[in-house]
Write an enzyme that holds these catalytic residues in place. Structure first.
Site, PDB file in Angstrom:
ATOM      1  N   LYS A   1       0.795  -1.129   0.052  1.00 49.19           N
ATOM      2  CA  LYS A   1       0.084   0.183  -0.153  1.00 49.19           C
ATOM      3  C   LYS A   1       0.847   1.347   0.135  1.00 49.19           C
ATOM      4  O   LYS A   1       1.627   1.315   0.728  1.00 49.19           O
ATOM      5  CB  LYS A   1      -0.832  -0.201   1.195  1.00 49.19           C
ATOM      6  CG  LYS A   1      -1.919  -1.040   1.048  1.00 49.19           C
ATOM      7  CD  LYS A   1      -3.119  -0.735   0.312  1.00 49.19           C
ATOM      8  CE  LYS A   1      -4.224  -1.690   0.347  1.00 49.19           C
ATOM      9  NZ  LYS A   1      -5.436  -1.487  -0.248  1.00 49.19           N
TER      10      LYS A   1
ATOM     11  N   ASP B   1      -0.185  -0.193  -4.643  1.00 56.23           N
ATOM     12  CA  ASP B   1      -1.595   0.237  -4.489  1.00 56.23           C
ATOM     13  C   ASP B   1      -1.850   1.693  -3.920  1.00 56.23           C
ATOM     14  O   ASP B   1      -1.654   1.885  -2.729  1.00 56.23           O
ATOM     15  CB  ASP B   1      -2.717  -1.037  -3.838  1.00 56.23           C
ATOM     16  CG  ASP B   1      -3.871  -0.666  -3.946  1.00 56.23           C
ATOM     17  OD1 ASP B   1      -4.559   0.652  -4.570  1.00 56.23           O
ATOM     18  OD2 ASP B   1      -4.805  -1.057  -3.289  1.00 56.23           O
TER      19      ASP B   1
ATOM     20  N   GLU C   1      -1.769   0.249  -8.816  1.00 54.70           N
ATOM     21  CA  GLU C   1      -3.078   0.424  -8.925  1.00 54.70           C
ATOM     22  C   GLU C   1      -3.601   1.861  -8.664  1.00 54.70           C
ATOM     23  O   GLU C   1      -3.074   2.493  -7.638  1.00 54.70           O
ATOM     24  CB  GLU C   1      -3.820  -0.642  -7.771  1.00 54.70           C
ATOM     25  CG  GLU C   1      -3.835  -1.944  -8.138  1.00 54.70           C
ATOM     26  CD  GLU C   1      -4.711  -2.701  -6.910  1.00 54.70           C
ATOM     27  OE1 GLU C   1      -5.410  -2.279  -6.476  1.00 54.70           O
ATOM     28  OE2 GLU C   1      -3.930  -3.906  -6.567  1.00 54.70           O
TER      29      GLU C   1
ATOM     30  N   ASP D   1      -9.005  -0.238  -9.963  1.00 54.19           N
ATOM     31  CA  ASP D   1      -9.828  -0.773  -8.972  1.00 54.19           C
ATOM     32  C   ASP D   1     -10.830  -0.144  -8.616  1.00 54.19           C
ATOM     33  O   ASP D   1     -11.909  -0.447  -9.098  1.00 54.19           O
ATOM     34  CB  ASP D   1      -8.597  -0.736  -7.946  1.00 54.19           C
ATOM     35  CG  ASP D   1      -9.380  -1.294  -6.758  1.00 54.19           C
ATOM     36  OD1 ASP D   1     -10.342  -1.226  -6.528  1.00 54.19           O
ATOM     37  OD2 ASP D   1      -8.468  -1.587  -5.722  1.00 54.19           O
TER      38      ASP D   1
ATOM     39  N   LYS E   1     -13.201  -6.133  -6.955  1.00 51.55           N
ATOM     40  CA  LYS E   1     -13.568  -6.346  -5.755  1.00 51.55           C
ATOM     41  C   LYS E   1     -15.085  -6.534  -5.403  1.00 51.55           C
ATOM     42  O   LYS E   1     -15.822  -5.501  -5.441  1.00 51.55           O
ATOM     43  CB  LYS E   1     -13.272  -5.131  -4.874  1.00 51.55           C
ATOM     44  CG  LYS E   1     -11.730  -5.186  -4.773  1.00 51.55           C
ATOM     45  CD  LYS E   1     -11.257  -4.005  -3.696  1.00 51.55           C
ATOM     46  CE  LYS E   1      -9.745  -4.116  -3.678  1.00 51.55           C
ATOM     47  NZ  LYS E   1      -9.211  -2.999  -3.208  1.00 51.55           N
TER      48      LYS E   1
END
Length: 314
Positions: free
Chosen positions: A130, A158, A184, A207, A228
Site C-alpha cells: 500500500k 496500490d 493500482e 480498482d 472487488k
C-alpha cells in the site's frame, strides 16, 4: 425455506486505517438462504453504504423472500451477499492459487521487519504494498529496500487514488520500473492515471474506477482489472468486467475488502472460476485474529449475533 442473517465483529491484529478512519474490528453480516451462505460487509471509507444501511436492506430482502417475493438488492455489499447465497456454483473448479502477500504499515517498521523476514530464503514472486499513505520519501526508500532485498520479486503498488497527477508523476519517476508489476489507481480520475502512465512508463491497474462504475477504456499501459465484488456488488456486473478484460487481454485479479474467512472463501472460488491462472489479492485474512467458520467450513453461528431466522417446510 430457510433464511437467516447474522452479524459478526472480528478484531484486527492491530488497528488499521481506512481512508482516515481507524478501525479495531471488522464488522459485517452473514446471510444464509436454504443453507447456502453469502457475506455482506461494506468497507468503511470505500463502500458507498454503511453497515446499518446494509443490515436494513438485508432484513427487508429476507422478509420479502419469506413471502415468496423476488428480491433485487440495490446496495453493492448486499447484492454480493445475496448473489453468493443464491448462486449455482460451478462444480470441479480448480484449486485457487495462493494469494500474494500484502504489506501495509509504517515504512520504517516494514524496513526493520525485512531483516527478519522469511522471504529472504523463499521470496514471493509478487508482493503487494500500500502506498500514498505516508511521506513519499519514506515510501520510496521502502520500495528501494524491497527491490534490493528481493530482486526476483515483482512489486504491486496500490495507491487507492491517493495522489494528484503531479504527485503520482513525481513518485513514478523514481520507481525501479523493472521490478514494478503495476501500480493500482494512482489518481482519482482515469485521465490523470493514464497521463501518469504515459509520462513515466509505469504499468497500471484499475480498482476504484470499477467500484465507482466510472468510464474507462483500454490503454497499452493498462495491465489489470482488480475486481472487488463486495464493492462492485452484483456478480453479473463483475462477470461483465471479466469478459471485457479477456477481450483486450488484461489480467483479472479478484481482490478482497477485508472480509471474514467465509467471504474470502467465496472470493477464492470466484477467482478460480474467473481467473484460474492469476493469484488473487486475498491476503487480508491475516489481519484478523478470529474466524467465523470451523476448519471444515461450518459457520459457527453460536459465536455470531442472530438478527433474523426463519424456517418452514414450504
Amino acid at each position: 425455506m430457510q433464511l437467516a442473517l447474522y452479524r459478526y465483529s472480528l478484531p484486527f491484529r492491530q488497528p488499521l486505517m481506512f481512508k482516515g478512519e481507524r478501525l479495531a474490528n471488522r464488522e459485517g453480516l452473514l446471510v444464509s438462504i436454504n443453507g447456502q451462505w453469502g457475506e455482506i460487509a461494506p468497507l468503511p471509507g470505500f463502500s458507498t453504504e454503511t453497515l446499518v444501511e446494509a443490515e436494513a436492506e438485508s432484513l427487508a430482502c429476507l422478509v420479502a423472500l419469506s413471502r415468496g417475493e423476488k428480491v433485487s438488492p440495490t446496495l453493492p455489499s448486499v447484492q454480493f451477499g445475496f448473489d453468493c447465497a443464491q448462486r449455482v456454483w460451478p462444480l470441479n473448479l480448480p484449486a485457487p492459487l495462493p494469494p500474494y502477500p500484502l504489506l501495509q504499515g509504517e515504512p520504517a517498521e516494514l524496513i526493520q521487519s525485512l531483516s527478519t523476514s522469511h522471504w529472504q530464503a523463499s521470496p514471493p514472486s509478487r508482493l503487494k504494498l500500500k502506498v500514498a499513505r505516508y511521506a513519499m520519501e519514506e515510501e520510496l526508500a521502502l520500495i528501494e529496500k524491497l527491490a534490493a532485498r528481493l530482486p526476483t520479486t515483482k512489486l504491486i503498488l496500490d495507491a487507492n487514488s491517493g495522489w494528484t497527477r503531479e504527485e503520482a508523476q513525481r513518485f513514478c519517476e523514481r520507481l525501479p520500473l523493472a521490478q514494478i508489476d503495476y501500480l493500482e489507481e494512482p489518481c482519482a480520475a482515469f485521465a490523470d492515471t493514464i497521463a501518469v502512465a504515459e509520462a513515466t512508463g509505469v504499468a497500471i491497474a484499475l480498482d476504484e474506477t470499477l467500484s465507482r462504475r466510472e468510464e474507462w477504456n483500454y490503454h497499452p499501459q493498462l495491465k489489470a482489472l482488480v475486481i472487488k465484488p463486495t464493492l462492485i456488488g452484483s456478480l453479473s456486473d463483475c462477470e461483465v468486467l471479466v469478459q471485457r478484460a479477456r477481450a483486450v487481454n488484461l489480467c483479472v485479479v479478484v481482490s478482497s475488502s477485508f472480509e471474514s474467512d467465509l467471504g474470502l472463501g467465496l472470493l477464492a472460488r470466484l477467482a478460480s472460476e474467473w481467473a484460474p491462472h492469476e493469484p488473487p489479492g486475498l491476503d487480508t485474512g491475516l489481519w484478523l485474529t478470529e474466524r467465523v467458520t470451523t476448519a471444515g467450513g461450518e459457520v459457527m453461528t453460536e459465536s455470531l449475533h442472530c438478527l433474523y431466522k426463519m424456517e418452514n417446510s414450504a
